[in-house]
Every structure is written in structure tokens, then in C-alpha cells.
Design a protein around this motif. Sequence first.
Motif, PDB file in Angstrom:
ATOM      1  N   LEU A 318       0.847  -1.194   0.000  1.00 35.74           N
ATOM      2  CA  LEU A 318       0.000   0.000   0.000  1.00 35.74           C
ATOM      3  C   LEU A 318       0.887   1.251   0.000  1.00 35.74           C
ATOM      4  O   LEU A 318       1.364   1.693   1.040  1.00 35.74           O
ATOM      5  N   VAL A 319       1.096   1.816  -1.191  1.00 34.65           N
ATOM      6  CA  VAL A 319       1.969   2.986  -1.350  1.00 34.65           C
ATOM      7  C   VAL A 319       1.138   4.258  -1.207  1.00 34.65           C
ATOM      8  O   VAL A 319       0.144   4.446  -1.910  1.00 34.65           O
ATOM      9  N   THR A 320       1.573   5.141  -0.294  1.00 33.74           N
ATOM     10  CA  THR A 320       0.815   6.359   0.003  1.00 33.74           C
ATOM     11  C   THR A 320       1.459   7.631  -0.539  1.00 33.74           C
ATOM     12  O   THR A 320       0.775   8.634  -0.726  1.00 33.74           O
ATOM     13  N   TRP A 321       2.793   7.617  -0.766  1.00 37.32           N
ATOM     14  CA  TRP A 321       3.445   8.860  -1.170  1.00 37.32           C
ATOM     15  C   TRP A 321       4.734   8.561  -1.935  1.00 37.32           C
ATOM     16  O   TRP A 321       5.426   7.584  -1.636  1.00 37.32           O
ATOM     17  N   LEU A 322       5.047   9.428  -2.915  1.00 34.25           N
ATOM     18  CA  LEU A 322       6.288   9.325  -3.680  1.00 34.25           C
ATOM     19  C   LEU A 322       6.932  10.698  -3.770  1.00 34.25           C
ATOM     20  O   LEU A 322       6.255  11.696  -4.056  1.00 34.25           O
ATOM     21  N   THR A 323       8.229  10.775  -3.534  1.00 31.72           N
ATOM     22  CA  THR A 323       8.982  12.009  -3.741  1.00 31.72           C
ATOM     23  C   THR A 323      10.429  11.625  -4.017  1.00 31.72           C
ATOM     24  O   THR A 323      10.814  10.473  -3.835  1.00 31.72           O
ATOM     25  N   ASN A 324      11.233  12.583  -4.470  1.00 36.40           N
ATOM     26  CA  ASN A 324      12.645  12.303  -4.723  1.00 36.40           C
ATOM     27  C   ASN A 324      13.515  13.231  -3.890  1.00 36.40           C
ATOM     28  O   ASN A 324      13.104  14.328  -3.520  1.00 36.40           O
ATOM     29  N   ASP A 325      14.740  12.793  -3.591  1.00 38.13           N
ATOM     30  CA  ASP A 325      15.626  13.588  -2.758  1.00 38.13           C
ATOM     31  C   ASP A 325      16.731  14.218  -3.594  1.00 38.13           C
ATOM     32  O   ASP A 325      16.755  14.112  -4.825  1.00 38.13           O
ATOM     33  N   ILE A 326      17.680  14.892  -2.930  1.00 37.22           N
ATOM     34  CA  ILE A 326      18.725  15.628  -3.639  1.00 37.22           C
ATOM     35  C   ILE A 326      19.692  14.685  -4.348  1.00 37.22           C
ATOM     36  O   ILE A 326      20.439  15.111  -5.224  1.00 37.22           O
ATOM     37  N   ASN A 327      19.681  13.416  -3.990  1.00 44.31           N
ATOM     38  CA  ASN A 327      20.557  12.436  -4.633  1.00 44.31           C
ATOM     39  C   ASN A 327      19.878  11.696  -5.774  1.00 44.31           C
ATOM     40  O   ASN A 327      20.459  10.769  -6.342  1.00 44.31           O
ATOM     41  N   GLY A 328      18.634  12.084  -6.100  1.00 46.40           N
ATOM     42  CA  GLY A 328      17.925  11.436  -7.187  1.00 46.40           C
ATOM     43  C   GLY A 328      17.253  10.137  -6.795  1.00 46.40           C
ATOM     44  O   GLY A 328      16.740   9.417  -7.653  1.00 46.40           O
ATOM     45  N   GLN A 329      17.224   9.812  -5.502  1.00 48.09           N
ATOM     46  CA  GLN A 329      16.543   8.609  -5.050  1.00 48.09           C
ATOM     47  C   GLN A 329      15.048   8.885  -4.892  1.00 48.09           C
ATOM     48  O   GLN A 329      14.644  10.003  -4.571  1.00 48.09           O
ATOM     49  N   VAL A 330      14.248   7.878  -5.096  1.00 49.98           N
ATOM     50  CA  VAL A 330      12.799   7.992  -4.918  1.00 49.98           C
ATOM     51  C   VAL A 330      12.425   7.415  -3.557  1.00 49.98           C
ATOM     52  O   VAL A 330      12.755   6.270  -3.243  1.00 49.98           O
ATOM     53  N   TRP A 331      11.758   8.238  -2.760  1.00 53.20           N
ATOM     54  CA  TRP A 331      11.301   7.826  -1.425  1.00 53.20           C
ATOM     55  C   TRP A 331       9.848   7.390  -1.535  1.00 53.20           C
ATOM     56  O   TRP A 331       9.010   8.103  -2.096  1.00 53.20           O
ATOM     57  N   ILE A 332       9.552   6.223  -0.973  1.00 52.37           N
ATOM     58  CA  ILE A 332       8.245   5.592  -1.118  1.00 52.37           C
ATOM     59  C   ILE A 332       7.634   5.435   0.259  1.00 52.37           C
ATOM     60  O   ILE A 332       8.131   4.668   1.097  1.00 52.37           O
ATOM     61  N   GLY A 333       6.572   6.177   0.528  1.00 47.89           N
ATOM     62  CA  GLY A 333       5.860   6.042   1.791  1.00 47.89           C
ATOM     63  C   GLY A 333       4.790   4.975   1.679  1.00 47.89           C
ATOM     64  O   GLY A 333       4.089   4.891   0.660  1.00 47.89           O
ATOM     65  N   THR A 334       4.653   4.141   2.702  1.00 47.94           N
ATOM     66  CA  THR A 334       3.662   3.067   2.682  1.00 47.94           C
ATOM     67  C   THR A 334       2.812   3.114   3.950  1.00 47.94           C
ATOM     68  O   THR A 334       3.177   3.737   4.937  1.00 47.94           O
ATOM     69  N   ARG A 335       1.683   2.443   3.886  1.00 49.72           N
ATOM     70  CA  ARG A 335       0.825   2.320   5.066  1.00 49.72           C
ATOM     71  C   ARG A 335       1.080   0.972   5.705  1.00 49.72           C
ATOM     72  O   ARG A 335       0.584  -0.052   5.253  1.00 49.72           O
ATOM     73  N   GLY A 336       1.953   0.964   6.715  1.00 50.13           N
ATOM     74  CA  GLY A 336       2.260  -0.256   7.432  1.00 50.13           C
ATOM     75  C   GLY A 336       3.678  -0.745   7.249  1.00 50.13           C
ATOM     76  O   GLY A 336       4.172  -1.520   8.069  1.00 50.13           O
ATOM     77  N   GLY A 337       4.365  -0.276   6.181  1.00 47.86           N
ATOM     78  CA  GLY A 337       5.729  -0.726   5.936  1.00 47.86           C
ATOM     79  C   GLY A 337       6.759   0.372   6.014  1.00 47.86           C
ATOM     80  O   GLY A 337       7.917   0.174   5.622  1.00 47.86           O
ATOM     81  N   GLY A 338       6.358   1.552   6.486  1.00 49.81           N
ATOM     82  CA  GLY A 338       7.301   2.656   6.620  1.00 49.81           C
ATOM     83  C   GLY A 338       7.752   3.197   5.284  1.00 49.81           C
ATOM     84  O   GLY A 338       6.985   3.274   4.320  1.00 49.81           O
ATOM     85  N   VAL A 339       9.026   3.580   5.217  1.00 53.25           N
ATOM     86  CA  VAL A 339       9.601   4.217   4.047  1.00 53.25           C
ATOM     87  C   VAL A 339      10.539   3.254   3.327  1.00 53.25           C
ATOM     88  O   VAL A 339      11.362   2.591   3.952  1.00 53.25           O
ATOM     89  N   ASN A 340      10.386   3.183   2.011  1.00 53.88           N
ATOM     90  CA  ASN A 340      11.321   2.470   1.153  1.00 53.88           C
ATOM     91  C   ASN A 340      12.020   3.493   0.264  1.00 53.88           C
ATOM     92  O   ASN A 340      11.482   4.567  -0.007  1.00 53.88           O
ATOM     93  N   ILE A 341      13.202   3.156  -0.211  1.00 58.44           N
ATOM     94  CA  ILE A 341      13.948   4.035  -1.110  1.00 58.44           C
ATOM     95  C   ILE A 341      14.308   3.259  -2.372  1.00 58.44           C
ATOM     96  O   ILE A 341      14.840   2.140  -2.291  1.00 58.44           O
TER      97      ILE A 341
END
Length: 537
Positions: A318-341
Amino acid sequence: MIYSNRFKLLNLLLAAVLFILQAKLVAQPPHIDSDFIKIRNLTDQPQNDVNQIYKDKSGYMWIGTLDGLHRYDGYSYKTYRVNEGEHSISSNLIKSIDEDSFGNIWIGTYDKGISKFDPLTEKFTNFYNTPHNTIFNSNDVTSLIVDNNNILWSGNMLGINRIELDTAMNKIIKVDILNDHNLKRTNFVNITKVIHQDRNQNIWIGTNQYLYRIINPYVSVDKMKLASYELNIESICDGPHGIIAGTFYNVVEISNQNNQLIINDIYPLRGSSILYHENMIWVGNRKGLYTLSQKDKQWIPTNHFNENFTDNSLSCNLVTWLTNDINGQVWIGTRGGGVNIAYTQNKRFQHYKHTPTPGSLSNNLCRSIFEDHKQNLWIGTEEQGISYLPKDAHYTNGFQQINVNANLNANRAYCIEETILPHSTKHNSLVWVGTSYPTSLVVYDQETLQAKPRPDLFNDFGFVFALEATDDSTIWIGTYSSGLFRVNFNKDGDITRYIQMVPDDSNPHSISSFIIRSILKDSQGNICRYRQRNKQT
């Protein structure tokens, strides 16, 4: 005869198998090498139910969850939750996060209005309805942004609050409520899911039945021009030709063609969260993370990541949010699994140089590179001053040349620095550029690119090789032959006093050289100067 019939039957079976295989091959999307994108789970997270992730101008990642606000610096977390202190955050139910031009972090909560976090004092200021004071039409914030004019737009189940604050962003001076009555529309659906400002200043409001576009967001509410499109919107981001929106049913692109907005279906995939990054559309929903790539003007799926308990899987579908950081990585917010990169492998360098094309880099001899707080790029060159690239311009033809020296034969930009002026009514920030004699130093308004009047003090600098701002009233200046200067300025950036530091043989604590090549402030606030002959002081 029997052999002939068997042969025909075998041919029919073979044809059927080939048809099925061909259909399967046609239906299969092109596959990107699994080594191209890697997924990892952020460890030791304080809370796993993520609503939003935001990257601030300083590079911190802010994670809004169902149990507090968490700031991640790449090594550890700092958590902000409700406590009994006077300057605590108002709620632990964090729904939205954004930042104003002064670096304040604004947080929309689902049950207690809006909180402002001042990174200098690390204190919160809260704005919410009480039984004795009604500010907004609801304390439940579903989406919040700070636009390019530092106006807050806060959405909820009852409409939109457009919030104007004083110049210091401390006090609310006006709240306009956008709803059916004020906008004189009968179809303004109030359940706001997302608010977005595009690169052309338009405000987009996504609801459960309509997408709205406000093309003049800075006029009074009764004069706003509002266009609507019947779409069940869940997410919005800027795309290559307009905006990309994720709906309940599909992903669409909305672009301006011949002064008309055209809606094109991209792919039948629910877009609960969406991001355009590295020429791909990243789509998150209840079934995991997808990437779409363009081939022959068509968007096709190239990867699908879900929770499959392998080394390269999501921690939760269950993916809730997507954004990218200064290093070009994509941060993936989930409901129940925290943050993935997610990070891409095998990146290639792209080379940009001066060409006959108007708007290319002005000179191939680059002295300095600087990104201001609005993400505009300043490139100092050896012979052609500054090559300035606005945030949304392209490297091939978007540069503007800025001459930095009265003597064009000495039009060099050795160093660049920015000072934020949070209390000024004249400038949001100033960009300082060190150059050769006779100009030595020039100071620009970051928004207008106009140079401030040059004070006589600059005549003492000669060649300016290094600049380092330590706060909103102090900048250190390293020169080629005049030593080190500490310069103080007022809230508008006008110089009020300075101290010059030069070698003194009678003083063992004096600076060791007249030639200062670089200056750096460390994490403790100490100033390190790198002088000629590779000696540090």
C-alpha cells in the motif's frame, strides 16, 4: 487419410500455441533490467504508517505519519510529537508537509489545524479552531501547500482555506474560504484530496469528483477564474508537457495545446501517488509501485515492485506517497511498511557545454556552481560571468548570461553564495558573486537578478575567491591579497560593519596568509579558511 488428419490437427494445435505465445508476447511490457532499479527499506523507523514525505531546502527528509512528525538527516531521526510544552506540535496525525521561502516547515494535521515549525528556534506555532476562536472552516487538513507567494492553501472535507500571513509568516491576516457559495459554483465538490501549484503558477485542486484549475490564484475569490474537469483525482505532479494526474481509474496527462487544455489517458492504472522522475512516471497504489516509460510516444509499464519478500521488494504493497531527494533517489511512503527508497543503477553523466545555440552554457571554463534556495542554478565561468539557469529551464537552451565585472576582460565568477533575508520587505534573498578587480564583489536580488548598489568597501577586496554565509546577517569573504573579511549586514542586506583579518607577525593568533582560497563553516559553527600553499587555519 488418418496420417493426413493427424497432420492437420498437429498444424492446428501448433498454430494455436503460436497464436497464444504471440498474443502473450505482444501483451508483455518491455522489461527494464532488474539491476536498473533497487529497492531498500529504511531501517529503524519510528513509525510505519506514512502519509507524506517532504524534502526541505536543507536536504532534510520530513516524514508525516499517523503518530508524529519525523525529521531524517541521513543518519538518524528526530521525532516531534504532542507534549505539554508551550511550543509543541498541535497533533500527531500528520497529513501534509510543505515549506515557505524562509525555510519554515508547515504541517497540516488531520484533527488540529496547521502547525508551523521554525528550524532556527525548533519551536512550533499552531493555528487551529477553538471554541472561542474560529479561524478555518475545519481543523481536519487533507492537503496543504505553500505557494510561490507564501500563501497557504489548506484543503479539507468542507472546501479550501486560502491563508495569507504577515511578511514574517507569524500571524494570519486573512482567510478566504473557497466553497460553492464563495465561488458561485454548484458543482464545487468539497472533499479535497490534493492541492498542487504548477510551474506556471496555476493552482490545481483534486477532489473525489472534479479536478479544478485556478489560473489567477492571487485575486479575490469572487474574481477567480475556475475551470473544472470531471475526474476522481488522487495525486498530481508536474510532467514534461503539463501536469500528470493519478485518478481512481487511470493516469492522465493534462497539457496546454493551442491555448486549450487537452486530457490524454496515459495508462489504465490507479494513481494513488505519482511522481515524474528521470523520464519515467512512478505510480503508487494499493498493489505496489509501478514505473511507466515512453516508447514511440506511448507510455508503457516497465517495472512493478510489490511485497514479495525478496531482497528487491517493497516492505508493503500500500503505497501512500512518492517524492525524490537531492541524490535522485525515490522515497516511497507506505501504510504499514514505513519508508522504502528506490535508486537507479548505472547512471550516465550528461555533458553540457557552450554551443552556437542561443541559451547554451556561456563558457566552457567553469569556476563555480551554486543552486539557490529556489533551485535555480548559477554557474560561474572564467570569461563570461554567470550562466544562470532557472529551475524549470533546460540545460541545452535555457541559460541566461549575467556579466559580473565592469571589465569584460575580467568577467570571472570565482565563487557564489546566498543569504536568506527573512525579515526584509525588499528582498527574499541575495546572491553574492566574487569576481576580479575592479568589481571584486557584486550582490544580486535572487528574484529580479538586479544588482544592489556597490558600496565603497568593495574597493578593498581586490580578487574575491571565497564566500561563506553563516547566518542571515553575516558573510565571510576571502580575498587574493587582502586577507579575510567578516561582513555584517542589516535585514535588507545593506552592509553595517566589517572586520578585516590579515597576518600579524606579532600576534600568534592572527590569520596566517593574505591569500584565502576557500572558507567553510563546520557543524560546530567554526570557520575554516584554506589559504595559499595548501595550509589550513
